[in-house]
Design a protein around this motif. Structure first.
Motif, PDB file in Angstrom:
ATOM      1  N   MET A   1       0.849  -1.197   0.000  1.00 37.23           N
ATOM      2  CA  MET A   1       0.000   0.000   0.000  1.00 37.23           C
ATOM      3  C   MET A   1       0.882   1.243   0.000  1.00 37.23           C
ATOM      4  N   LYS A   2       0.377   2.299  -0.620  1.00 38.33           N
ATOM      5  CA  LYS A   2       1.141   3.538  -0.731  1.00 38.33           C
ATOM      6  C   LYS A   2       0.197   4.728  -0.774  1.00 38.33           C
ATOM      7  N   PRO A   3       0.739   5.926  -0.528  1.00 38.69           N
ATOM      8  CA  PRO A   3      -0.101   7.122  -0.667  1.00 38.69           C
ATOM      9  C   PRO A   3      -0.618   7.221  -2.106  1.00 38.69           C
ATOM     10  N   ASP A   4      -1.842   7.617  -2.253  1.00 40.67           N
ATOM     11  CA  ASP A   4      -2.475   7.629  -3.569  1.00 40.67           C
ATOM     12  C   ASP A   4      -2.577   9.058  -4.091  1.00 40.67           C
ATOM     13  N   PHE A   5      -1.531   9.501  -4.781  1.00 35.51           N
ATOM     14  CA  PHE A   5      -1.535  10.843  -5.337  1.00 35.51           C
ATOM     15  C   PHE A   5      -2.515  10.958  -6.498  1.00 35.51           C
ATOM     16  N   LEU A   6      -2.816   9.853  -7.141  1.00 38.88           N
ATOM     17  CA  LEU A   6      -3.835   9.865  -8.183  1.00 38.88           C
ATOM     18  C   LEU A   6      -5.182  10.265  -7.587  1.00 38.88           C
ATOM     19  N   LEU A   7      -5.427   9.826  -6.382  1.00 36.83           N
ATOM     20  CA  LEU A   7      -6.657  10.191  -5.673  1.00 36.83           C
ATOM     21  C   LEU A   7      -6.720  11.699  -5.441  1.00 36.83           C
TER      22      LEU A   7
ATOM     23  N   ASN B   1      -2.223  13.523   1.888  1.00 34.84           N
ATOM     24  CA  ASN B   1      -3.054  14.000   0.786  1.00 34.84           C
ATOM     25  C   ASN B   1      -3.621  15.386   1.054  1.00 34.84           C
ATOM     26  N   VAL B   2      -3.969  15.674   2.299  1.00 33.88           N
ATOM     27  CA  VAL B   2      -4.468  17.016   2.630  1.00 33.88           C
ATOM     28  C   VAL B   2      -3.391  18.052   2.313  1.00 33.88           C
ATOM     29  N   ILE B   3      -2.175  17.803   2.762  1.00 30.51           N
ATOM     30  CA  ILE B   3      -1.071  18.732   2.506  1.00 30.51           C
ATOM     31  C   ILE B   3      -0.816  18.851   1.011  1.00 30.51           C
ATOM     32  N   PHE B   4      -0.761  17.721   0.312  1.00 36.25           N
ATOM     33  CA  PHE B   4      -0.501  17.715  -1.128  1.00 36.25           C
ATOM     34  C   PHE B   4      -1.599  18.461  -1.887  1.00 36.25           C
ATOM     35  N   ILE B   5      -2.858  18.202  -1.546  1.00 35.43           N
ATOM     36  CA  ILE B   5      -3.973  18.846  -2.246  1.00 35.43           C
ATOM     37  C   ILE B   5      -3.961  20.354  -2.023  1.00 35.43           C
ATOM     38  N   ILE B   6      -3.734  20.765  -0.786  1.00 36.12           N
ATOM     39  CA  ILE B   6      -3.709  22.204  -0.507  1.00 36.12           C
ATOM     40  C   ILE B   6      -2.585  22.882  -1.276  1.00 36.12           C
TER      41      ILE B   6
ATOM     42  N   GLY C   1      -1.263 -11.176   6.189  1.00 35.71           N
ATOM     43  CA  GLY C   1      -1.968 -11.414   7.440  1.00 35.71           C
ATOM     44  C   GLY C   1      -2.278 -10.149   8.220  1.00 35.71           C
ATOM     45  N   ALA C   2      -2.148  -8.994   7.581  1.00 35.34           N
ATOM     46  CA  ALA C   2      -2.419  -7.722   8.256  1.00 35.34           C
ATOM     47  C   ALA C   2      -3.920  -7.568   8.490  1.00 35.34           C
ATOM     48  N   SER C   3      -4.245  -6.911   9.566  1.00 34.82           N
ATOM     49  CA  SER C   3      -5.658  -6.667   9.867  1.00 34.82           C
ATOM     50  C   SER C   3      -6.102  -5.364   9.212  1.00 34.82           C
ATOM     51  N   PHE C   4      -7.421  -5.226   9.086  1.00 32.14           N
ATOM     52  CA  PHE C   4      -8.003  -4.007   8.542  1.00 32.14           C
ATOM     53  C   PHE C   4      -7.551  -2.808   9.365  1.00 32.14           C
ATOM     54  N   GLY C   5      -7.637  -2.930  10.681  1.00 30.66           N
ATOM     55  CA  GLY C   5      -7.272  -1.826  11.579  1.00 30.66           C
ATOM     56  C   GLY C   5      -5.820  -1.429  11.464  1.00 30.66           C
ATOM     57  N   ALA C   6      -4.934  -2.424  11.353  1.00 30.19           N
ATOM     58  CA  ALA C   6      -3.502  -2.120  11.227  1.00 30.19           C
ATOM     59  C   ALA C   6      -3.214  -1.385   9.925  1.00 30.19           C
ATOM     60  N   LEU C   7      -3.818  -1.840   8.837  1.00 30.32           N
ATOM     61  CA  LEU C   7      -3.606  -1.159   7.559  1.00 30.32           C
ATOM     62  C   LEU C   7      -4.250   0.226   7.563  1.00 30.32           C
ATOM     63  N   PHE C   8      -5.405   0.342   8.188  1.00 32.76           N
ATOM     64  CA  PHE C   8      -6.069   1.644   8.251  1.00 32.76           C
ATOM     65  C   PHE C   8      -5.204   2.641   9.029  1.00 32.76           C
ATOM     66  N   MET C   9      -4.743   2.218  10.194  1.00 30.45           N
ATOM     67  CA  MET C   9      -3.920   3.103  11.032  1.00 30.45           C
ATOM     68  C   MET C   9      -2.534   3.333  10.430  1.00 30.45           C
ATOM     69  N   GLY C  10      -1.968   2.317   9.819  1.00 29.94           N
ATOM     70  CA  GLY C  10      -0.603   2.424   9.314  1.00 29.94           C
ATOM     71  C   GLY C  10      -0.475   3.065   7.946  1.00 29.94           C
ATOM     72  N   VAL C  11      -1.538   2.999   7.153  1.00 36.14           N
ATOM     73  CA  VAL C  11      -1.439   3.526   5.787  1.00 36.14           C
ATOM     74  C   VAL C  11      -2.489   4.600   5.507  1.00 36.14           C
ATOM     75  N   VAL C  12      -3.751   4.341   5.810  1.00 37.77           N
ATOM     76  CA  VAL C  12      -4.822   5.263   5.428  1.00 37.77           C
ATOM     77  C   VAL C  12      -4.732   6.582   6.192  1.00 37.77           C
ATOM     78  N   ILE C  13      -4.528   6.515   7.496  1.00 36.15           N
ATOM     79  CA  ILE C  13      -4.448   7.753   8.286  1.00 36.15           C
ATOM     80  C   ILE C  13      -3.260   8.617   7.834  1.00 36.15           C
ATOM     81  N   PRO C  14      -2.033   8.053   7.738  1.00 38.07           N
ATOM     82  CA  PRO C  14      -0.923   8.883   7.245  1.00 38.07           C
ATOM     83  C   PRO C  14      -1.145   9.384   5.811  1.00 38.07           C
ATOM     84  N   ALA C  15      -1.731   8.535   4.962  1.00 36.13           N
ATOM     85  CA  ALA C  15      -2.005   8.961   3.582  1.00 36.13           C
ATOM     86  C   ALA C  15      -3.015  10.101   3.558  1.00 36.13           C
TER      87      ALA C  15
END
Length: 174
Positions: free
Chosen positions: A30-36, A151-156, A133-147
């Motif tokens: 998983m990675k930050p989604d600049f396309l998004l 993304n907020v900084i990048f978009i602004i 074997g990663a959990s939804f919560g681990a991926l959410f906290m480890g990737v989605v929150i930082p992304a």
């Protein structure tokens, strides 16, 4: 749709696709989604139902082609379509609220990325499973929150560039 609207959306998506392709995966592919981020900008600058649908589908297909997430092609398409619809509704809701455009872009970036990450992880979990074997919560906290924060900084920052060169919703509608 006017040709200049399509061209601006296509340029933003091309920039997002290049960034999406070259940025390495952070955790479990998983990675930050600049396309998004570029999808949000394209929808915001040229807000109409046709552009929301076309941009969302195009983003879904591009991100499906460039994903590093194992089995992430279908979840990417699902995620971008859901996110595009929700972001379109969010832009519509924020239209009449008298706050600066930059703040609106930050709100759209944060909420849109959180929705996108949730939709992606949820659909990936249901369709192909989560890698390593990663959990939804681990991926959410480890990737989605930082992304989301990134993304907020990048978009602004990118919206400020677009506004300074005169490519805003108002100038494109002329």
């Amino acid at each position: 749709m006017k040709v200049k609207h399509l061209t601006m959306s296509a340029i933003l998506l091309a920039i997002g696709a290049i960034l999406h392709y070259i940025v390495p995966g952070i955790f479990a592919g998983m990675k930050p989604d600049f396309l998004l981020s570029m999808m949000f900008l394209a929808i915001f600058i040229n807000f109409n139902a046709t552009n929301v649908v076309a941009t969302s589908i195009a983003c879904g297909l591009i991100s499906a082609l460039t994903t590093t997430f194992p089995g992430g092609q279908i979840p990417n398409i699902i995620d971008k379509c859901i996110t595009g619809f929700v972001v379109g509704l969010l832009i519509y809701a924020l239209r009449k609220i008298p706050i600066p455009q930059t703040l609106k872009m930050g709100i759209i970036g944060l909420i849109g990325t959180l929705i996108s990450g949730t939709a992606f992880l949820g659909s990936a979990y249901l369709l192909v499973g989560l890698p390593g074997g990663a959990s939804f919560g681990a991926l959410f906290m480890g990737v989605v929150i930082p992304a989301s924060i990134g993304n907020v900084i990048f978009i602004i920052l990118f919206y400020q560039i677009i506004a300074r060169i005169g490519l805003s919703r108002e100038t494109l509608s002329e």
